[in-house]
Design a protein around this motif. Structure first.
Motif, PDB file in Angstrom:
ATOM      1  N   GLU A   1      -0.931   2.456   6.780  1.00  0.00           N
ATOM      2  CA  GLU A   1      -1.899   1.466   6.309  1.00  0.00           C
ATOM      3  C   GLU A   1      -1.197   0.163   5.920  1.00  0.00           C
ATOM      4  O   GLU A   1      -1.688  -0.936   6.208  1.00  0.00           O
TER       5      GLU A   1
ATOM      6  N   LYS B   1       0.872  -1.185   0.000  1.00  0.00           N
ATOM      7  CA  LYS B   1       0.000   0.000   0.000  1.00  0.00           C
ATOM      8  C   LYS B   1       0.905   1.231   0.000  1.00  0.00           C
ATOM      9  O   LYS B   1       1.970   1.207   0.613  1.00  0.00           O
TER      10      LYS B   1
ATOM     11  N   ASP C   1      -1.899  -3.467   7.548  1.00  0.00           N
ATOM     12  CA  ASP C   1      -2.301  -4.647   6.766  1.00  0.00           C
ATOM     13  C   ASP C   1      -1.495  -5.875   7.177  1.00  0.00           C
ATOM     14  O   ASP C   1      -2.053  -6.971   7.356  1.00  0.00           O
TER      15      ASP C   1
END
Lengths: 463, 193
Positions: free
Chosen positions: A191, A186, A195
């Motif tokens: 983020e 990403k 993940d």
């Protein structure tokens, strides 16, 4: 023994029954060696998630009453646990503080005294001790300890980054997974790391797990993702009266890399923090979805505070409250009495490792300097330390003198190396630490006792 | 860079060297003092205004001093060596002040290494670029004034300007200055750790 009915029964077993018994015993042994925690089903250890952010200071939380910063997910975490409103770091600098979180030791003991002195591979981390009792473990995110990237003992998954001296990049940061560099999945690092964290948490397993999720956010360069960029545009930043936009350029502050006006950086910092909060929300949601919230300890902390113009300073390092106080939230529903409260005891970064071990039912090694804060979770009035040691060591080329300080419930006494004179503050009367009591009648009365405390703490004593 | 133009009358050492550098130094010192004291002003609005003003003036006096010193020295008859020397006085004095300040925190060796940090290097590379720019401006001005067919653009000032632009990119823009900082720190570790 010969009169024992069971013995008589044994004598009459058939060959088929004997084979069945032996086969069953072998299967049980094999299962037990694969999943040791099944042997102690009554002794189910909790899962542990430790989330460490960067440069997030203690009052930048909705639940701490900040005038405009919104952190709904961290507030949710605090509502289910205990928010330690008097949490501190023993060295206000990324690498030493991180070393203290993971080892439970002061910087002078674990050896990462600044952002230059290397990590010592003989240091014992709480992850290593958890692994020894059967935990699945992962370290995901910012390692940023000087020296070569270690082969962390007791860590099953080690996902980190080394770009920009280990600081990482907010966008498209390549990661090191099991020693190999891979591109980011990403674009935004908070983020991306989340993940990986969710992948780890979601794995099917029989063992309890410990996840150490260490974010780059909200460190300089304070880049927010598109979804939070501009969310605080036009908001009155409420910066302290002694601040001005050029502090980022003066008194050597240019070394902190904050080129441009401070107001702009502060706004971005707040926006990057909002993004961090959103990602923490994803972790909490995942625990709810998996139905493991009640048996999972979640600890959130910042690695040090940050000045935004207070004392005419930016960055951290100095021993004033804005720099040394951090957010610390502990949520463990099965363990906590009166969740949603604030605890005022002075807890430290070195307390996190012993706390985790204590709550996991593991004896805390005597070498750890910190204390388990678990008693405070159970008892709001638990008696606690009266004073603690702050230390800062030279970190070239940053122009902050080496120093030692003692912080009590009421006072702070600081001794600097070099030309800067000692300082003494009454935190209760003067929370902004604007009036140095040295060379005043009050200061002359208080200072000897504090000096004695400082010397005692420097020798490894506890108060 | 050409030597002092024969059309310009050479003034005294004080007028052609000391005074232009002193003007920048006085501005630098005053703005430094005002900026350092501005936070004591009770009115927040006035404090911010004074801070802004003094900080901008201070920044200009440190980074752009040669734009004033060099042409003044040129038109007061200073030779090329003198013009360079006069232009370097303010940044050198600023650097010495910084070295005295940081010597509180660092060893002698570290303090000396501090001279070579990317910011200082940028100040001096930038100063040469600004001197070169000033040289071109002065030549053009003299050409207009005297009407003599002298070359305005020559290799050396153009090279200095290009070097300054490249330096600006490498030291300040490339990775926001972070890359050069880490190189500087790698050398520091090799030397001192």
């Amino acid at each position: 023994m010969s009169n024992d009915p069971l013995s008589r029964q044994d004598k009459s077993v058939t060959r088929r029954q004997a084979l069945k018994t032996i086969g069953g015993a072998l299967a049980a042994t094999a299962l037990a060696s694969s999943f040791p925690n099944l042997l102690f089903a009554g002794d189910k250890r909790p899962n542990i998630i430790f989330i460490l952010s960067d440069d997030h200071r203690w009052d930048m939380l909705g639940s701490m009453g900040h005038p405009f910063i919104q952190t709904p997910h961290l507030d949710r975490l605090a509502e289910g646990g205990v928010l330690f409103s008097n949490a501190f770091v023993t060295t206000s600098l990324c690498s030493p503080s991180r070393g203290s979180f993971i080892t439970g030791e002061y910087a002078h003991k674990h050896g990462v005294k600044n952002n230059i002195t290397p990590w010592n591979d003989t240091n014992i981390t709480f992850l290593e001790l958890l692994k020894q009792v059967g935990y699945d473990t992962a370290f995901i995110g910012k390692w940023h300890m000087p020296g070569k990237l270690p082969e962390l003992r007791g860590v099953d998954e080690f996902i980190t980054f080394t770009v920009q001296g280990g600081q990482g990049r907010y966008y498209n940061c390549p990661l090191i997974i099991d020693g190999r560099e891979v591109p980011s999945r990403k674009p935004y690092i908070t983020e991306d790391l989340t993940d990986y964290a969710l992948d780890f948490v979601s794995q099917k397993r029989y063992n309890p797990f410990c996840l150490y999720l260490s974010h780059k956010a909200v460190h300089h360069q304070f880049l927010p993702p598109p979804e939070t960029k501009g969310m605080y545009k036009g908001v009155d930043l409420n910066l302290p009266p002694e601040s001005d936009p050029w502090i980022t350029w003066s008194r050597g502050s240019i070394w902190y890399g904050l080129l441009g006006p401070m107001d702009l950086h502060f706004r971005m910092y707040c926006e990057a923090l909002a993004a961090l909060d959103q990602q923490i929300g994803r972790v909490l949601d995942k625990l709810d979805e998996l139905g493991i919230t009640d048996n999972t300890i979640v600890i959130y902390a910042g690695d040090n505070g940050y000045f935004w113009g207070e004392h005419h300073l930016v960055d951290k390092r100095w021993p004033y409250e804005e720099s040394i106080r951090v957010p610390l939230i502990v949520r463990y529903p099965e363990y906590t009495r009166y969740p949603g409260r604030k605890a005022g005891q002075m807890v430290l970064n070195i307390d996190v490792a012993p706390t985790i071990l204590d709550m996991a039912g593991i004896a805390v090694p005597s070498g750890m300097d910190g204390m388990s804060i678990a008693p405070i979770l159970k008892n709001p009035d638990a008696s606690w330390r009266k004073a603690w040691l702050y230390e800062y060591f030279k970190d070239y080329p940053y122009q902050v003198p080496e120093m030692f300080a003692v912080r009590t419930d009421r006072h702070k006494y600081i001794e600097y190396q070099g030309r800067k004179k000692a300082e003494l503050f009454d935190i209760l009367k003067d929370p902004l630490e604007m009036h140095n009591l040295m060379n005043t009648p009050e200061g002359e009365r208080i200072q000897p006792g504090l000096k004695k405390m400082l010397e005692h703490l420097k020798k490894g004593g506890q108060l | 860079m050409n030597q002092v133009n024969t059309a310009i009358q050479k003034t005294s050492y004080t007028r052609r060297i000391v005074m232009p550098a002193a003007v920048v130094l006085v501005v630098m010192a005053l703005s430094f003092i005002v900026y350092g004291s501005a936070w004591r002003i009770d009115s927040y609005a006035l404090h911010r205004f004074v801070s802004h003003l003094s900080a901008v003036v201070l920044f200009i006096s440190i980074g752009f001093g040669p734009l004033l010193v060099y042409p003044v020295a040129y038109f007061r008859g200073a030779g090329v060596g003198e013009r360079i020397y006069a232009s370097l006085i303010p940044p050198i004095i600023w650097l010495v002040k910084e070295l005295i300040r940081v010597s509180e925190f660092f060893t002698f060796g570290e303090t000396m290494y501090f001279i070579f940090n990317p910011l200082n290097i940028m100040i001096f590379i930038g100063a040469f670029g600004l001197m070169a720019l000033s040289e071109l401006f002065c030549r053009r001005s003299m050409k207009k004034r005297t009407g003599k067919p002298e070359k305005v653009i020559t290799v050396l000032p153009v090279f200095a300007i290009c070097t300054a632009i490249a330096g600006l990119y490498i030291f300040m823009i490339w990775g926001g200055g972070v890359h050069m900082f880490y190189i500087y720190m790698k050398v520091y570790k090799a030397l001192f750790i």
